[in-house]
Write an enzyme that holds these catalytic residues in place. Sequence first.
Site, short mmCIF file in Angstrom:
data_model
loop_
_atom_site.label_atom_id
_atom_site.label_comp_id
_atom_site.label_asym_id
_atom_site.label_seq_id
_atom_site.Cartn_x
_atom_site.Cartn_y
_atom_site.Cartn_z
N HIS A 69 25.79 2.45 -48.65
CA HIS A 69 25.42 1.48 -49.68
C HIS A 69 24.12 0.75 -49.34
O HIS A 69 23.46 0.19 -50.22
CB HIS A 69 26.55 0.46 -49.87
N SER A 70 23.72 0.75 -48.08
CA SER A 70 22.44 0.15 -47.72
C SER A 70 21.26 0.97 -48.22
O SER A 70 20.15 0.45 -48.36
CB SER A 70 22.35 -0.03 -46.19
#
Length: 463
Positions: free
Chosen positions: A136-137
Amino acid sequence: MPVTDSMFLMAESREHPMHVGGLQLFTPPDGAGPDHVRSVVETMRDHAEVSEKFGRRPADPVGILGNTWWSSVDSLDLEYHVRHSALPRPGRIRELFQQVSLWHETLLDRHRPMWEVHVVEGLEDGRYAVFSKVHHSLVDGVSALRYMTLALSNDPNDEGGRVVWQPGLRRKKSAPAAEPAPSSGGGLLPFNPLSTAKQIGGLTGEVLGMLPASLKVAGTSFRDHDYQAPFQAPHTIFNVPIGGARRFVAQSYSLDRIDAVRAKAGATVNDIVLAMCGGALRSYLAELGELPDRSLTAMVPVSLHKDGEESNSNAVGAVIATLGTDLVDPVDRVEVIRGSVRAARKVMGELSPLQVLALSAANIAGLAPGMLPGYTPLRRPPFNLVISNVPGPREAMYWNGAHLDGIYPASIAWEGQAVNITICTNNRNLEFGIVACRTSVPHVQRLIHHLEDALTELEKAFT
């Protein structure tokens, strides 16, 4: 690295993987031989060049500097990132879901670019699957699906074999844009609640206006019983500390069926989807003897447009809606859901766009304590689960001649939020992907059957 990306790395632990994923099912083209899936893998691995985004990894040392700074790899080991697997016999969807569950619960290697693609053969019906996951980063769920859609084509004869990590990936003229389903007066919208915090940096100019706005929201919460504020949800088996093991299940439901119920009920597609979820969750919890007297609530996206106003996917707010799980009658359930969403839209309709964003961020903030070590959920959680959606293709799509049969999102289970339901549009289907903590949410596959039962119940109720 922006702090909004760093937070997903810092919050990650063995019990809390912070990647999003998706399962795609493909039917091979006519005349495909027994080596077709192997050729798919080879085609993917032939794309040795990688875009800047998909060539990033956390800097060394990964546990310190790597939480705040990106580094780039010199070369990509595609035999590691693109993996070829086969299901054990009999190769049912059940075996596929079991394998996806295992892949989705494992952490991505921070010493490499944080993404993987698993190409799976051995399904008993002759199809093959592709499960991909990305941290998700790097990208959120909406962006991940957008990249995947860019690699597809609506031309079955297009043998371009594009991949999401190739540099300069652009949509060919023949391929449609990824869009949400028809709104029908407030339908499913492109929104990822875990990513909305990335937009709040520009709120400075409206901070002074938030005090009267907050007082207005508080007054509405007191006067309007339809309006759902945070921390009004009952405690359930979903709102507990979670472990690292996951279960993933998925199913497709015809958008035509849902739209027919919507038209007869005078509701929106979003209302009917929430009613399906409410009915399914009611039946599931009742089977386990865990159904609370008070209705469950969910954090969901809603359209902020007035009825009849042209849809604009930017006019979206994160609100908390009731699911009517305390009601037996599906008609009553639809009505309370409509009232809940309508009350939230009314409140947000009286605020400025940035105040709406701030209020949405405040609702999302109920997830933030789950990032803290040793966090134990309060007796009354901010909401019981997240029901989100991402935009998918609006017509039949292909990859290297293979027909895309389904796209099933796999999102993040959170501390105190042990189940997540994410929906994706795909042609004339709504694809439900459910991720749950394996130990906290037993027999999660039963939710799939209860969703079908809930839709059938709605169809009968509105005939």
